[in-house]
Design a protein around this motif. Structure first.
Motif, PDB file in Angstrom:
ATOM      1  N   VAL A   1     112.893  31.399  25.017  1.00 31.34           N
ATOM      2  CA  VAL A   1     111.584  30.946  25.457  1.00 31.34           C
ATOM      3  C   VAL A   1     111.718  30.108  26.726  1.00 31.34           C
ATOM      4  CG1 VAL A   1     111.635  28.906  23.943  1.00 31.34           C
ATOM      5  CG2 VAL A   1     109.444  29.735  24.830  1.00 31.34           C
ATOM      6  N   TYR A   2     110.888  30.434  27.698  1.00 30.60           N
ATOM      7  CA  TYR A   2     110.741  29.631  28.903  1.00 30.60           C
ATOM      8  C   TYR A   2     109.476  28.806  28.720  1.00 30.60           C
ATOM      9  CZ  TYR A   2     109.794  28.383  33.775  1.00 30.60           C
ATOM     10  OH  TYR A   2     109.529  27.690  34.935  1.00 30.60           O
ATOM     11  N   GLN A   3     109.605  27.501  28.739  1.00 34.49           N
ATOM     12  CA  GLN A   3     108.463  26.642  28.450  1.00 34.49           C
ATOM     13  C   GLN A   3     107.694  26.322  29.736  1.00 34.49           C
ATOM     14  OE1 GLN A   3     109.016  23.393  25.675  1.00 34.49           O
ATOM     15  NE2 GLN A   3     110.973  24.230  24.979  1.00 34.49           N
ATOM     16  N   HIS A   4     106.451  26.740  29.743  1.00 35.93           N
ATOM     17  CA  HIS A   4     105.564  26.481  30.883  1.00 35.93           C
ATOM     18  C   HIS A   4     104.574  25.396  30.481  1.00 35.93           C
ATOM     19  CE1 HIS A   4     102.959  27.017  34.294  1.00 35.93           C
ATOM     20  NE2 HIS A   4     101.938  27.352  33.522  1.00 35.93           N
ATOM     21  N   THR A   5     104.612  24.277  31.191  1.00 34.21           N
ATOM     22  CA  THR A   5     103.762  23.139  30.839  1.00 34.21           C
ATOM     23  C   THR A   5     102.562  22.994  31.772  1.00 34.21           C
ATOM     24  OG1 THR A   5     105.166  21.664  32.172  1.00 34.21           O
ATOM     25  CG2 THR A   5     105.694  21.873  29.824  1.00 34.21           C
ATOM     26  N   GLY A   6     102.444  23.908  32.726  1.00 30.25           N
ATOM     27  CA  GLY A   6     101.322  23.833  33.659  1.00 30.25           C
ATOM     28  C   GLY A   6     100.097  24.575  33.141  1.00 30.25           C
ATOM     29  N   PHE A   7      99.278  25.008  34.073  1.00 31.61           N
ATOM     30  CA  PHE A   7      98.032  25.691  33.715  1.00 31.61           C
ATOM     31  C   PHE A   7      98.295  27.062  33.117  1.00 31.61           C
ATOM     32  CE2 PHE A   7      94.690  28.740  34.737  1.00 31.61           C
ATOM     33  CZ  PHE A   7      93.565  28.116  34.245  1.00 31.61           C
ATOM     34  N   TRP A   8      97.563  27.394  32.066  1.00 25.79           N
ATOM     35  CA  TRP A   8      97.547  28.734  31.475  1.00 25.79           C
ATOM     36  C   TRP A   8      96.207  28.917  30.793  1.00 25.79           C
ATOM     37  CZ3 TRP A   8      96.625  30.702  26.618  1.00 25.79           C
ATOM     38  CH2 TRP A   8      96.947  32.054  26.413  1.00 25.79           C
ATOM     39  N   GLN A   9      95.604  30.072  30.995  1.00 28.69           N
ATOM     40  CA  GLN A   9      94.323  30.362  30.346  1.00 28.69           C
ATOM     41  C   GLN A   9      94.193  31.862  30.146  1.00 28.69           C
ATOM     42  OE1 GLN A   9      91.723  28.250  29.179  1.00 28.69           O
ATOM     43  NE2 GLN A   9      91.085  30.211  28.298  1.00 28.69           N
ATOM     44  N   CYS A  10      93.904  32.260  28.923  1.00 33.11           N
ATOM     45  CA  CYS A  10      93.639  33.673  28.660  1.00 33.11           C
ATOM     46  C   CYS A  10      92.138  33.930  28.799  1.00 33.11           C
ATOM     47  CB  CYS A  10      94.118  34.070  27.267  1.00 33.11           C
ATOM     48  SG  CYS A  10      93.170  33.278  25.945  1.00 33.11           S
ATOM     49  N   MET A  11      91.764  35.203  28.757  1.00 29.79           N
ATOM     50  CA  MET A  11      90.359  35.577  28.866  1.00 29.79           C
ATOM     51  C   MET A  11      90.018  36.430  27.650  1.00 29.79           C
ATOM     52  SD  MET A  11      88.394  37.629  31.936  1.00 29.79           S
ATOM     53  CE  MET A  11      88.982  39.205  31.329  1.00 29.79           C
ATOM     54  N   ASP A  12      89.746  35.772  26.544  1.00 29.45           N
ATOM     55  CA  ASP A  12      89.470  36.464  25.288  1.00 29.45           C
ATOM     56  C   ASP A  12      87.981  36.583  24.979  1.00 29.45           C
ATOM     57  OD1 ASP A  12      91.743  37.486  24.242  1.00 29.45           O
ATOM     58  OD2 ASP A  12      92.012  35.990  22.683  1.00 29.45           O
ATOM     59  N   THR A  13      87.212  35.630  25.431  1.00 33.89           N
ATOM     60  CA  THR A  13      85.799  35.565  25.067  1.00 33.89           C
ATOM     61  C   THR A  13      84.941  35.380  26.316  1.00 33.89           C
ATOM     62  OG1 THR A  13      85.782  33.148  24.834  1.00 33.89           O
ATOM     63  CG2 THR A  13      86.444  34.442  22.890  1.00 33.89           C
ATOM     64  N   LEU A  14      83.630  35.508  26.138  1.00 34.41           N
ATOM     65  CA  LEU A  14      82.707  35.277  27.250  1.00 34.41           C
ATOM     66  C   LEU A  14      82.817  33.832  27.742  1.00 34.41           C
ATOM     67  CD1 LEU A  14      80.515  36.439  29.063  1.00 34.41           C
ATOM     68  CD2 LEU A  14      78.832  35.806  27.325  1.00 34.41           C
ATOM     69  N   ARG A  15      83.074  32.929  26.830  1.00 33.06           N
ATOM     70  CA  ARG A  15      83.262  31.530  27.223  1.00 33.06           C
ATOM     71  C   ARG A  15      84.457  31.400  28.180  1.00 33.06           C
ATOM     72  NH1 ARG A  15      86.505  27.371  25.756  1.00 33.06           N
ATOM     73  NH2 ARG A  15      85.655  25.254  25.891  1.00 33.06           N
ATOM     74  N   ASP A  16      85.536  32.145  27.907  1.00 29.58           N
ATOM     75  CA  ASP A  16      86.703  32.121  28.794  1.00 29.58           C
ATOM     76  C   ASP A  16      86.361  32.692  30.162  1.00 29.58           C
ATOM     77  OD1 ASP A  16      88.250  31.113  26.682  1.00 29.58           O
ATOM     78  OD2 ASP A  16      88.849  33.125  26.023  1.00 29.58           O
ATOM     79  N   VAL A  17      85.601  33.776  30.185  1.00 30.13           N
ATOM     80  CA  VAL A  17      85.174  34.373  31.455  1.00 30.13           C
ATOM     81  C   VAL A  17      84.388  33.353  32.270  1.00 30.13           C
ATOM     82  CG1 VAL A  17      83.769  36.162  32.540  1.00 30.13           C
ATOM     83  CG2 VAL A  17      85.114  36.711  30.511  1.00 30.13           C
ATOM     84  N   ASN A  18      83.452  32.687  31.619  1.00 31.38           N
ATOM     85  CA  ASN A  18      82.635  31.692  32.315  1.00 31.38           C
ATOM     86  C   ASN A  18      83.481  30.532  32.820  1.00 31.38           C
ATOM     87  OD1 ASN A  18      80.338  33.223  31.808  1.00 31.38           O
ATOM     88  ND2 ASN A  18      79.808  32.104  29.941  1.00 31.38           N
ATOM     89  N   LEU A  19      84.461  30.108  32.014  1.00 27.83           N
ATOM     90  CA  LEU A  19      85.332  29.002  32.417  1.00 27.83           C
ATOM     91  C   LEU A  19      86.138  29.365  33.660  1.00 27.83           C
ATOM     92  CD1 LEU A  19      86.687  26.247  31.934  1.00 27.83           C
ATOM     93  CD2 LEU A  19      88.289  27.419  30.385  1.00 27.83           C
TER      94      LEU A  19
END
Length: 271
Positions: A230-248
């Motif tokens: 595992v490579y640990q990434h502590t910065g920004f990450w965001q998936c796009m699973d829902t309409l709320r994610d799209v809006n974000l």
């Protein structure tokens, strides 16, 4: 072959059922963030780090992605066309992606992730390759990820992230994944964030059976065999699973404060 010739495989064939408001007519990776599909944003991240060879695994409404890239130059440039001869097109400006190589591979309508990867093996001409999902953005340092993978010598590296919600749990010990569980009810907060690096040995863990799912038996076996790091990434990450994610994600883009936009500051953000 140079390091930057390593191909980037992007999984873009799923149905996107949890985002039905957007995916009834287009595939999930084509849902726009700003004026560009999220797939483009993902590719720009890799391109910024010098990785410009892409293999896109298509499935649901894959023809839309094919058409997008087939007409990419015209979509992103000013041009003049002779209406008596449509083949005579003069393009007046170059877009910034003219050095990308994009392979569009139909990997089946109902295939799961492992089957899709197995079916593009013929396009992998290097000892290792990168892979990610077509719905996740991050400000990840790709060079550090690749160097980490090379340093440990195992078959697979997965990027672990800590977002607000859980999707798949990684239990680690000294940087090695000792157990992989997809979408647990309880457990640690580090999850599968995509952004994988694989050696060619991964193909021996996969099959072309539609039901072969990377996140299940293949990764579970790799973890059990001590070949999943595992490579640990502590910065920004965001998936796009829902309409709320799209809006974000669109709110980030429209604000001009775009955490995943690691590419050129001279590029104008079009709202």
């Amino acid at each position: 072959m140079k390091m930057k010739d390593i191909p980037v495989v992007i999984l873009a064939g799923g149905f996107g059922t949890r985002l039905r408001e957007q995916t009834e007519f287009i595939p999930k990776p084509m849902v726009p963030i700003g004026t560009k599909p999220i797939l483009w944003h993902i590719m720009k991240i890799y391109s910024y780090h010098g990785y410009k060879r892409f293999i896109i695994c298509l499935g649901y409404r894959g023809e839309i992605i094919k058409e997008y890239f087939f007409h990419y130059g015209i979509r992103n440039s000013d041009f003049t066309v002779n209406l008596g001869n449509h083949e005579n097109i003069r393009v007046h400006n170059l877009h910034r992606e003219d050095d990308w190589e994009v392979t569009l591979a139909d990997t089946g309508l109902k295939a799961m992730t492992g089957a899709r990867i197995r079916r593009i093996e013929k396009y992998i001409d290097t000892d290792r390759f990168l892979l990610t999902y077509g719905d996740g953005l991050a400000n990840i340092a790709i060079e550090k990820l690749v160097n980490f993978h090379i340093s440990h010598g195992k078959i697979a590296t997965i990027t672990g992230v800590r977002p607000p919600s859980r999707f798949g749990e990684l239990i680690t010990e000294g940087g090695r994944v000792i157990e992989f569980g997809e979408k647990p009810q309880v457990g640690s907060s580090m999850i599968n964030g995509g952004f994988f690096v694989f050696n060619r040995g991964i193909f021996s863990y996969l099959s072309e059976d539609d039901q072969c799912t990377l996140e299940r038996e293949p990764l579970e076996r790799l973890a059990k065999n001590g070949d999943l790091m595992v490579y640990q990434h502590t910065g920004f990450w965001q998936c796009m699973d829902t309409l709320r994610d799209v809006n974000l994600l669109n709110e980030y883009w429209e604000s001009g404060n775009v955490p995943w936009k690691v590419w050129g500051k001279d590029e104008i953000i079009k709202k």
